[in-house]
Design an enzyme around this catalytic site. Sequence first.
Site, mmCIF file in Angstrom:
data_model
loop_
_atom_site.group_PDB
_atom_site.id
_atom_site.type_symbol
_atom_site.label_atom_id
_atom_site.label_comp_id
_atom_site.label_asym_id
_atom_site.label_seq_id
_atom_site.Cartn_x
_atom_site.Cartn_y
_atom_site.Cartn_z
ATOM 1 N N ASP A 965 29.551 -16.945 9.680
ATOM 2 C CA ASP A 965 28.923 -17.540 8.494
ATOM 3 C C ASP A 965 28.073 -16.514 7.779
ATOM 4 O O ASP A 965 27.463 -15.636 8.393
ATOM 5 C CB ASP A 965 28.054 -18.729 8.917
ATOM 6 C CG ASP A 965 27.840 -19.709 7.777
ATOM 7 O OD1 ASP A 965 28.224 -19.380 6.637
ATOM 8 O OD2 ASP A 965 27.313 -20.802 8.019
ATOM 9 N N LYS A 1034 14.100 -24.410 4.203
ATOM 10 C CA LYS A 1034 15.468 -23.879 4.189
ATOM 11 C C LYS A 1034 16.270 -24.342 2.972
ATOM 12 O O LYS A 1034 16.887 -23.529 2.269
ATOM 13 C CB LYS A 1034 16.192 -24.270 5.475
ATOM 14 C CG LYS A 1034 17.649 -23.798 5.485
ATOM 15 C CD LYS A 1034 18.379 -24.203 6.756
ATOM 16 C CE LYS A 1034 19.855 -23.757 6.676
ATOM 17 N NZ LYS A 1034 20.611 -24.105 7.881
ATOM 18 N N ASP A 1193 31.804 -19.575 2.213
ATOM 19 C CA ASP A 1193 31.315 -18.298 2.725
ATOM 20 C C ASP A 1193 31.345 -18.234 4.254
ATOM 21 O O ASP A 1193 30.772 -17.325 4.851
ATOM 22 C CB ASP A 1193 29.891 -18.029 2.223
ATOM 23 C CG ASP A 1193 28.898 -19.077 2.707
ATOM 24 O OD1 ASP A 1193 29.340 -20.170 3.111
ATOM 25 O OD2 ASP A 1193 27.686 -18.814 2.670
#
Length: 1247
Positions: A965, A1034, A1193
């Site tokens: 990742d 986050k 991604d």
Amino acid sequence: MEIWKGLIPHVCVSVSGSSLHLQRRTLSTMIPKSEDVKKRVLEQWQLLDVLEARIQQLQTDVASDVQHAKVHFVKVPPFGREKPDIPKLGQTSSKGTKKSEFSRWKEKLSQEKKNKLKKQQHLQQKMQTSVKDKESVKSKASTMATGTTHKTISSKAKQSRERLKLSEEIQAGVSSTTASIKASKKKQKDPKNTVPDRDGKGDSGEYVRVRDEQLAEAGALDGKLSGQASQRSASGQTNQRSAAEHLKPDAEGAACGDIQLSIRSYLEACIFIGDVERAQRFLLSQHRVRSRRKLLNTGVYNIMMRVWAKKGILNQIGRIFILLEEAGLKPNLGSYSAALECMGRNPNCSPKAISRCLNQMEEDGLTLDDLFSDCVFRRDEKDMLLKAIRAVEPGYEPRPHPLTDECPSPLVHHFYTQREQHSYPKLALSQEELLERFQQQLSVERACTVTIDSVETAKPVTENMRKMRELLAEQRTHWEKILHQALRESKLILANTNTRDYRLNLYPYLCLLEDGEYVDIMIQGVANMPPSGESLKVLARDLGHRVYTKYCVRQKFENQAVEKLGSIYSAYTELLAKDTKVSRVLPREQWTRLQMEQSSGPSLQGDDTSWPHIVTLELGTHLVDIMVKNLKINSDILNPSQDRKLIPILYHMYTFRSTRQVGFIKPHPILVQMQQEAMETRLTFDSYVMPMLCPPVPWTSVKFGAYLLTPTKLMRTVEGATQHEQLLEKSQHLEPVFDSLNQLGNCAWKINKPLLDIIISIFNDRGSDKLDIPPPMSEAPKIPHFNPQDPAYTASQKALMKREVINAKKKGSEMHSLRMDALYKLSIAHHMREETFWFPHNMDFRGRTYPCPPYFNHLGSDVTRAMLVFAEGKPLGPKGLDWLKIHLVNLTGLKKRSSLQGRLEYANSIMEDILNSADNPLHGRKWWMNADEPWQALACCMEIARAARSSDPAKFVSHFPVHQDGSCNGLQHYAALGRDVIGATSVNLVPCDVPQDVYSGVAQQVEELRARDARDGLKIAQVLEGFISRKVVKQTVMTVVYGVTRYGGRLQIEKRLKEIENFPKEHIWDASHYLVRLVFNGLKEMFTGTREIQDWLTESARLISKCGHTVEWVTPLGLPIIQPYHRTRNQVLKSSIQHINLQISHDSKERPDTVKQKNAFPPNFIHSLDSTHMMLTALHCYSAGLTFVSVHDCFWTHALTVDTMNKVCREQFVALHSQPILQELSDFLLHKYCSGSGLPEQVLDEL
């Protein structure tokens, strides 16, 4: 003559023989109800008297003079009623035109008669001076179909004269055929209201009679007018402008794109069902009126040309060429293709006509090779085209465009030109197995639906379940009969009520399929409807889309393209199968070469029009209306003691979505109860919902790829948006995009059966909120019942109970939605448990790739991902087991700041828990249940256990995908664009001893700022002590790069604080405001270049959209991107069940939405770079022989090849950002928006 503007399209029908009675009926329907009755009747009969006189005048006078008159058709509302100018399904839009002055009509007629006499005298004088020219000019049938105007061709306009001669040559080529038709002319009944046979055969039955009558009448009219037409063409009048000056190329992307699509789809539907007469009348009705003629392009006329070409009727082709001339349009490749095809079919066509057609095509700058490379052919069209050409050029052979490895992007130049070291992967299946799977997939797509077993079949069948299933089956049989009858009645009404030819009608769309197929679609809609109901717009869209899909599949069979598809696919499998030789050819290249080798016959890529959203929606709404009005059930079916009466099973009602009132279709509680208690064991899905049973067809063009028969868009767009497709069709080099999508789609998958069985067991028990398995509806909260009229309750108690009822219903609806979603995914996985399957891919408008099947794919939740493994296995090798262990630790969410070696050591330290989880997942220590991704963690535990217990772990064949990742991928791209060393270090773009975690770094920085403010006495900073964590910041850090505002960031932080149990709720508002400011300031310090780049992108988009343009750019791989954000306009779809208000925000005719354009540009640009990097990685992994897939991604491959994939990923990231990306973007924007754009000088300076 001005009086007759707008009336001639109505009266000209009578010139060709229609009855006056029909005209009276047509006009009488247009009388407004608000006017005085007597006055209306008097005015109507006055009009009819004038019309009768006009009809007699037209019949006795020379008709060519009427056609020669330069009539400008405008919309005039008869008797004051508004007549729509734009033919749009279910909608009228024109307003307020003045009434005609009846008292002046006879005066105008008289004056017109005098003018006509003067013109005749003038013509006679001209004829005397040009008698020699007249003798040298052949008399040709150059008139058009009744009711159209005829342009006079100037003697100076050579090109226009050549076009007229071409049309005359085409008609002269079948003079003998026309003569035979004239000789066989008979008196027959008026065919206007006849309905064509359903079999669609245009040369049989009633249609032959209609066609013969029309041709005979047209031939007679040709004879009558041929003399004066020749005189007029030879007279060389110099006072008119040359028609060639008006000719313009076909404009497919004009502002009226949606209307053009509606017209095209309507004509194609009429022709598909064999109703050529309806299609011809409709085209002529559009052509007669200039305001409607503007909506037509060359492609619309070509649709009718292809019909006449199939029948070999050359004079009709010639007439359409004249229509094109009159409309000011140039014939294109499709026009000449139809003309030549018709000549090839007609044995009486002279070579001279063919030569003239080829010469005219050459004068227009078109070549024969263009015909065969750019046109789409059906059935034997290509063979007939070649037959005609070889009649004058016997040795001609089409020369296809050569394949080239050249690509303008330097990023992939080496990939396409240097292939010596490439090692493309093969599938673990033989060619015979692949061909067998192809036939299975073909059968699935031909049926358009798949019925599978539900995973709930394992439950024992109770007596009540059996009874409910029998009742439902009995009722469905009855409903099918009712729907058959209702559909037939509806079609009969629609076939006979549309008396105005210029109006679109749903009738052709209801004849595209067999009646039973429409009924099946409606029954499926009832079965899939949730208990809480469905939005009318959503339900109608789904029904209409199912009809369109079946129609497209049926077209491919009708066009005989399926046989050719099978032949090419059979040869294509040689590239993929394990038992064939290795080749260094890409799938796209192999397919293209095979198509060139098998060039005869129909084209695989269809050119049929995609239905506009309004058509799909209105068709679906009509089907919903039939369902609501006709589907009923006995009220006592579940309780025989009640009084029996028929009640609808579906109700149309209104509800509120936010502040908007929307139509809603809700099932009756009796139906819901029957469906829930029956717990049926079969589920029916559309075929495109299922994974493919064979490798997808490779993308070779914008319109061809993915499924075998099911229509699929290369680029996902908002319903109705066409600007993306138009932009893609103009692009010349999309090969890297096609090849990356093909690589992703060619990855074969299979089901992790042990894990699937565990998930199903929990699903069929009571579910688990912790493990993301939705519970059954039996666990839903009971809806409290109370009597609002009971005086025992106070007002506050009633309000509380009402809120409880609302919350219970909302919770029940959410639980049902989640339960059905899980049921669909698990049932599909269970159905595919013994199969190897594939996910075809396409992309969104930014270039991000997605699997086409919507429910079950590797982009899904943790549960779905855990059930999927690679079909091909590879040995772990020396480091594969270590990568499995590291991957497991990553799935737990632990050790984020540890190095890879540290994570491996941690995994080795908990091997006992890992093995226990694998051996006894539901009754052991359950260590895996505490992971961030529990089901993927359990699957990884099982794989590690099998490998560790094997005799040689390095030789253990693993099918398990290992993920890598990105570290806040958006910030990685910003840091690389801005060459920001500090930011790059925090997102792992710079080598470090331990992995960096930007989220933890931001949280630490925010904590330091908070501590400083707390020491300074700031109260909210003191309250937040001990509550700032990685989890709190986050989401905001992740989305800042994608354009989140401070307002949105505050809401995100507020949500995280609410999840902390012991955080004081009264401080959430102040705390979220305080923290979002610190987060934004911290990011600004860490990523100095990021904000500057964002600001530049935002300001550029603001200036561009402010000047009326949408923001466009091209990715480094050559993919064009346009932002489809425009000001919202409302469009009303008027149907019998409800008027639907459509809010359309993608209409390119509207001004851009400046706010959306500027806010979306930075995140969309970064998404496009992210997608470019993924595509580059996919291509180079494919050349290295790796199995590779991505979730944006997050990249997946076998444990054996993780190191190779990581190396490729890094190399391609460096290669991408070694390009001058921002400079190229700046140059593109300046060239597109500032070079001769007429933008204000101030704006140019700012840009």
